[in-house]
Scaffold this motif. Sequence first.
Motif, mmCIF file in Angstrom:
data_model
loop_
_atom_site.group_PDB
_atom_site.id
_atom_site.type_symbol
_atom_site.label_atom_id
_atom_site.label_comp_id
_atom_site.label_asym_id
_atom_site.label_seq_id
_atom_site.Cartn_x
_atom_site.Cartn_y
_atom_site.Cartn_z
ATOM 1 N N LEU A 1 0.689 -1.250 -0.080
ATOM 2 C CA LEU A 1 0.026 -0.104 -0.036
ATOM 3 C C LEU A 1 0.790 1.251 -0.067
ATOM 4 N N SER A 2 2.061 1.309 0.105
ATOM 5 C CA SER A 2 3.044 2.254 -0.046
ATOM 6 C C SER A 2 3.134 2.851 -1.601
ATOM 7 N N ALA A 3 3.839 3.847 -1.686
ATOM 8 C CA ALA A 3 4.334 4.410 -2.887
ATOM 9 C C ALA A 3 5.273 3.682 -3.746
ATOM 10 N N ASP A 4 6.065 2.700 -3.065
ATOM 11 C CA ASP A 4 7.409 2.283 -3.590
ATOM 12 C C ASP A 4 7.275 1.701 -4.760
ATOM 13 N N TYR A 5 6.281 0.643 -5.179
ATOM 14 C CA TYR A 5 6.110 0.259 -6.358
ATOM 15 C C TYR A 5 5.263 0.677 -7.459
ATOM 16 N N ARG A 6 4.659 1.905 -7.346
ATOM 17 C CA ARG A 6 3.684 2.353 -8.124
ATOM 18 C C ARG A 6 3.988 2.761 -9.486
ATOM 19 N N LEU A 7 5.389 3.364 -9.445
ATOM 20 C CA LEU A 7 5.899 4.203 -10.632
ATOM 21 C C LEU A 7 6.745 3.173 -11.164
ATOM 22 N N HIS A 8 6.506 2.928 -12.567
ATOM 23 C CA HIS A 8 7.142 2.270 -13.419
ATOM 24 C C HIS A 8 8.856 2.752 -13.616
ATOM 25 N N ASP A 9 8.897 4.094 -13.755
ATOM 26 C CA ASP A 9 10.282 4.820 -14.161
ATOM 27 C C ASP A 9 10.715 5.021 -12.938
ATOM 28 N N ALA B 1 -0.632 -11.185 -10.887
ATOM 29 C CA ALA B 1 0.447 -10.768 -10.024
ATOM 30 C C ALA B 1 0.908 -11.437 -8.972
ATOM 31 N N ARG B 2 2.055 -11.395 -8.759
ATOM 32 C CA ARG B 2 2.801 -11.634 -7.408
ATOM 33 C C ARG B 2 2.638 -10.487 -6.365
ATOM 34 N N LEU B 3 3.118 -9.216 -6.934
ATOM 35 C CA LEU B 3 3.099 -7.968 -6.276
ATOM 36 C C LEU B 3 2.286 -7.028 -7.071
ATOM 37 N N VAL B 4 1.523 -6.411 -6.241
ATOM 38 C CA VAL B 4 0.622 -5.253 -6.623
ATOM 39 C C VAL B 4 0.877 -4.162 -5.728
ATOM 40 N N ALA B 5 1.153 -3.078 -6.828
ATOM 41 C CA ALA B 5 1.340 -1.680 -5.918
ATOM 42 C C ALA B 5 -0.356 -1.307 -5.776
ATOM 43 N N ASN B 6 -0.678 -1.013 -4.404
ATOM 44 C CA ASN B 6 -1.881 -0.561 -4.540
ATOM 45 C C ASN B 6 -1.859 0.871 -4.662
ATOM 46 N N PRO B 7 -2.955 1.536 -5.470
ATOM 47 C CA PRO B 7 -3.060 2.873 -5.928
ATOM 48 C C PRO B 7 -3.002 3.798 -4.679
ATOM 49 N N GLY B 8 -2.459 4.988 -4.775
ATOM 50 C CA GLY B 8 -2.867 6.293 -4.061
ATOM 51 C C GLY B 8 -4.221 6.576 -4.065
ATOM 52 N N TYR C 1 10.664 10.802 -4.821
ATOM 53 C CA TYR C 1 10.880 10.180 -3.421
ATOM 54 C C TYR C 1 12.296 10.061 -3.039
ATOM 55 N N ASP C 2 12.747 8.730 -3.167
ATOM 56 C CA ASP C 2 14.087 8.415 -2.812
ATOM 57 C C ASP C 2 14.824 7.485 -3.471
ATOM 58 N N LYS C 3 16.140 7.303 -3.185
ATOM 59 C CA LYS C 3 16.705 6.202 -3.901
ATOM 60 C C LYS C 3 15.999 4.907 -3.906
ATOM 61 N N HIS C 4 15.930 4.262 -4.781
ATOM 62 C CA HIS C 4 15.039 2.905 -4.619
ATOM 63 C C HIS C 4 15.943 1.851 -4.631
ATOM 64 N N THR C 5 15.750 1.105 -3.815
ATOM 65 C CA THR C 5 16.477 -0.210 -3.599
ATOM 66 C C THR C 5 16.153 -1.430 -4.218
ATOM 67 N N SER C 6 14.959 -1.476 -4.674
ATOM 68 C CA SER C 6 14.801 -2.734 -5.705
ATOM 69 C C SER C 6 14.110 -2.218 -6.865
ATOM 70 N N PRO C 7 14.747 -1.675 -7.781
ATOM 71 C CA PRO C 7 14.087 -1.039 -8.871
ATOM 72 C C PRO C 7 13.918 -2.301 -10.003
ATOM 73 N N ASP D 1 9.487 -3.315 -12.803
ATOM 74 C CA ASP D 1 8.630 -3.799 -14.071
ATOM 75 C C ASP D 1 7.337 -4.759 -13.694
ATOM 76 N N GLU D 2 7.867 -5.513 -12.699
ATOM 77 C CA GLU D 2 6.928 -6.729 -12.573
ATOM 78 C C GLU D 2 5.642 -6.202 -11.645
ATOM 79 N N ALA D 3 5.912 -5.142 -11.013
ATOM 80 C CA ALA D 3 4.836 -4.694 -10.122
ATOM 81 C C ALA D 3 3.823 -4.184 -10.722
ATOM 82 N N VAL D 4 2.280 -4.787 -10.438
ATOM 83 C CA VAL D 4 1.312 -4.389 -11.105
ATOM 84 C C VAL D 4 0.407 -3.089 -10.525
ATOM 85 N N TYR D 5 0.157 -2.094 -11.236
ATOM 86 C CA TYR D 5 -0.709 -1.204 -10.527
ATOM 87 C C TYR D 5 -1.908 -1.644 -10.302
#
Lengths: 345, 345, 345, 345
Positions: free
Chosen positions: D98-106, D141-148, D114-120, D124-128
Amino acid sequence: MLKVAIVGASGYTGVELIRLLLNHPQVEITCVTSRQNAGASIDSVFPSLAGRIDLTFDPVDVDTIIRKSDFVFTALPHKAAMAVVPAFLHAGKKVVDLSADYRLHDVDVYEAWYDKHTSPELLDEAVYGLPELYRQQVVDARLVANPGCYPTSIALGLAPLLENNLIDAASLIIDSKSGTSGAGRSAKVGSLYCEVNEGFKAYGVASHRHTPEIEQTLGQLAGKPVQVSFTPHLLPVNRGILSTCYASLVQPMDTAQLQQLYAQRYAGEIFVRVHPQGELPNILHVRGSNYCNIGVVSDKRTGRVIIVSVIDNLLKGAASQAVQNMNLMQAWSEDSGLSDLPLYP
Amino acid sequence: MLKVAIVGASGYTGVELIRLLLNHPQVEITCVTSRQNAGASIDSVFPSLAGRIDLTFDPVDVDTIIRKSDFVFTALPHKAAMAVVPAFLHAGKKVVDLSADYRLHDVDVYEAWYDKHTSPELLDEAVYGLPELYRQQVVDARLVANPGCYPTSIALGLAPLLENNLIDAASLIIDSKSGTSGAGRSAKVGSLYCEVNEGFKAYGVASHRHTPEIEQTLGQLAGKPVQVSFTPHLLPVNRGILSTCYASLVQPMDTAQLQQLYAQRYAGEIFVRVHPQGELPNILHVRGSNYCNIGVVSDKRTGRVIIVSVIDNLLKGAASQAVQNMNLMQAWSEDSGLSDLPLYP
Amino acid sequence: MLKVAIVGASGYTGVELIRLLLNHPQVEITCVTSRQNAGASIDSVFPSLAGRIDLTFDPVDVDTIIRKSDFVFTALPHKAAMAVVPAFLHAGKKVVDLSADYRLHDVDVYEAWYDKHTSPELLDEAVYGLPELYRQQVVDARLVANPGCYPTSIALGLAPLLENNLIDAASLIIDSKSGTSGAGRSAKVGSLYCEVNEGFKAYGVASHRHTPEIEQTLGQLAGKPVQVSFTPHLLPVNRGILSTCYASLVQPMDTAQLQQLYAQRYAGEIFVRVHPQGELPNILHVRGSNYCNIGVVSDKRTGRVIIVSVIDNLLKGAASQAVQNMNLMQAWSEDSGLSDLPLYP
Amino acid sequence: MLKVAIVGASGYTGVELIRLLLNHPQVEITCVTSRQNAGASIDSVFPSLAGRIDLTFDPVDVDTIIRKSDFVFTALPHKAAMAVVPAFLHAGKKVVDLSADYRLHDVDVYEAWYDKHTSPELLDEAVYGLPELYRQQVVDARLVANPGCYPTSIALGLAPLLENNLIDAASLIIDSKSGTSGAGRSAKVGSLYCEVNEGFKAYGVASHRHTPEIEQTLGQLAGKPVQVSFTPHLLPVNRGILSTCYASLVQPMDTAQLQQLYAQRYAGEIFVRVHPQGELPNILHVRGSNYCNIGVVSDKRTGRVIIVSVIDNLLKGAASQAVQNMNLMQAWSEDSGLSDLPLYP
């Protein structure tokens, strides 16, 4: 599926009944009436329900209601309820009436505080629908008089003390505070946003119509007549009642003892939650649920006990308690359709 | 123009003092202190004051305050107040202290409810600054202890009954409700918007520190020691206190008699408004003003009197009462700078 | 003392006019009318005013008003205002009209958005009472049309940009949010506490009657016709309007430049406060005052400027702006009777 | 029963996840973590849940979480989420973050806002996780980035227009208003009741971190890069977001056509409700539910379309949308555990 009618559903209690019954697994809503909205689709009046109900409001026609349903909730003003309830019973329906018309057992008391009663013969039969106090009677009832919101919070708050003769009943003072939905959905200047918001006031001091209902239940618990001072106040919130009750203990008890008494009394009750010692209830922690939360404090300096109880006035104080009563009358699980947790924050 | 200092002005009482004193015709604010905001311009912390004040917050330095001002308002927490007040008096300043440090005359009572007192020798001299009860003493005072918000609403509400021995003081029960500004401006989870909004709760039941202050004043009015049950509650509004007080009448009196008693007692008081019979006060009708509104009802059924009194907790309960005390200490018109009418709605 | 009448004082604007004028040093209120409350004492309808006014509401009788007063505030609905204003002018009174009836200079525009106009001959003479834009005309006026609440917040927010041709007027989008007192004091279900509290909605999208008034003023500032998208919303607060205005800059400007432009434009205005760069206004910081606070941001990414302006809708948006206009018409100090600071919190 | 962990549950989103999952028929909560509340019983922190959950808060220990659960919701601040999510995936768990960490593809966009990303490598895999737009990807998906919360209300509001190229994307202006629960449960002066109540303000103008997330989704819908002006505001309510979106139509369409377009687009969506022509949404009508309500208006005068969409920021804007995503990832009915109707009033 039990076919259910909601008679008089243009107010806040009515829309709550619809909401709860739409998610009840053993019920189908087959008839919803409203004099003022007859002919309108329900979701045009209550957009919160859009997508979940296709009915339109029926006019309040007794024959139609009888034809369409097997169980009737009447959410009408007093007088209007007793004008239709006898017909439903005569047609073999079970009824939960949310008005004041069948709550008082003594017709003289009713007529002193309200109006001429037109079906006093039903007062003996009607069961006061507070399941935690009168469960077996509710199970066996054809007609349940659903308790008022203030009386529910107060009776649950004081039952353990009165059942055990621990307080001087003559010393009872009850200071209650209700959210504004208790004032209903009719257009009145006193209920306008700008009149209520940032405001707070007492009303109906020493004269509120819930007084005889409160005294009737407390008297039954005490085994003798009880007179109380009852002061309601209007809170700037949508939902919630908090009652602060004061009484003199007949013998000293500390908070731990009182808390234990309450915890034991309500140990088997799924909808009553007794707070641990040192914690007190907040209406925000029951909002949207059928719970009654109770906290208790002993004031050693004055020899008094102070009980604080909270409910959602539209739910345990009206609609969800009505569903709880239906569940009992139908011999269903008492919490069927009532699993909602409070909506916090 | 009297040079005035406000010591400890980063909270809601402080900003109200600034607001009132900026419009006071006989006063110039020359020093405003805040430990946490020292060095910041006042209007950067309180944008509501922009364009009307050019000062920055000073640190809490006693010598600076003494040099810059002739009259000092201390709006500090308890303990912090008594750490500086004696120095101001010694330097010849008059002081209105808004903390609890000089309100209780008995050092043992203070130390039982608060902390070790560091200037007990001033307790005899300090005048309890409730002008409607102690006007002449305030006029003559060097040090006024400005009353607490709850005690102000309660003492004004009960004075006519106690002064005339009309109630059984042992029966007194006081159920008070305060707006959230009473909890101060410090960051606490319990004061967050989402925790307070749509909520309502009791707190400090049988243990609130205003209890001895209430009992001190009521005891003086009654001419004998008084013990009360006092229950504060937290209201979801910014401002306002409503106290509902219950007591047994020693002889029957009806509402009209009681109302007349109150109207006569407060006939000469410009800041106390007694409601006509049948009307009850609302905090919205005193918000933003120095008024205390009082309504009274006799409950014939139980032989009790119910008094409802309301004030703005930040004004008559704190800042504007402090100004009223200053006016008396300076021999100015008692309502100088206090002509604001309530902001309704 | 100028004898002043308030015609139509049963609503929130009316009670605010009474409150302000009771504390105005050059004015005496001699007549207050209300059709619905005629004969009642003013303080029985508005208990907040108790102890400060002895008048009863008069019926709306033109001759009485003319006889009793020399200056008239009309706080009536549209149509009702133009039914009486010409008579007051004819009798030699000065008038500040708070309705919409004399705000639009083009009778066709008025009749397209409102109704048939019955005194179109006055439209040329009537002065639009926004002192910060039309001060000299107000000084010379017999009839001032007091601006609407939304238009006031918007015109003050956009004037510096339009006066200097810094934005593409065709790009203007205005998103406004108003407190509920803007909906008036009449009993409507949509204005009930439980319907507004915890709610938020847009209304009158692309159709609100303030649109032509907004466009008239912005057009005068721009020197050419302007069309805007204007969306009002209903806020769950008693008071306050916040308008967020968006427009494309015709050439790049950063926030510092824009802030400086605004600070200079309003440097001499006592009732307009421009926030420092990086700070934005809050309605809580103008509540209870005649201030308009403005913040400005340049959005480099999109080339747009975003202006946020706030007022108290009942004061700078109605009653206190009317008093400001009276002060100008009487050649008094512009802030006479208007020194109230915002009531925070 | 699926064993579910909620990682970071001391905030409002966390308690909502607990509430929803306690009533979910296919789920068992086996682990709830909180750094600050570790060791405390959950119902001591959240009394609303009393009687329904026996767990205590675990510390945030990755191994424990992996051992106890098969499905993980991470409700942590950004940075804290990406510190633990890779481990959960590596251990074979499915994750809704539910955080913002995997919402942005770029990753560059993420690091700019935000900040330096530690698992860029996971971006690609994370689904919005906006099911109405990306349902099939969520299912797989295995990893879903829950939207803001803001982006959810905006993307659903604008999808039909952008998918059909009906608006000039460069003209998009989005004015959003959020309830205060969006500011979280940490103790800050700006979130205090008295600072928010009766207030309203814009914040983060032209700089809010949801902007790139909004632009990413709108850009995908439009098939080309999109830049918007986005202005969030803070509403004095606990829950709810309303977004008012403005755009220029590329060709004229009236309200009826637009309403039909929306009704068709969302005909199969159980959680999106399009209002009939002439009705507009209110946050009060979605509170406590997973619904998004949308109203649409064509402004002929300006050639713009105005879209108003509302959600409950804690539910469709966070917790219930996360459950909706879990349902899809588990191939369950999409509305399993999500049948709650809005709590009105």
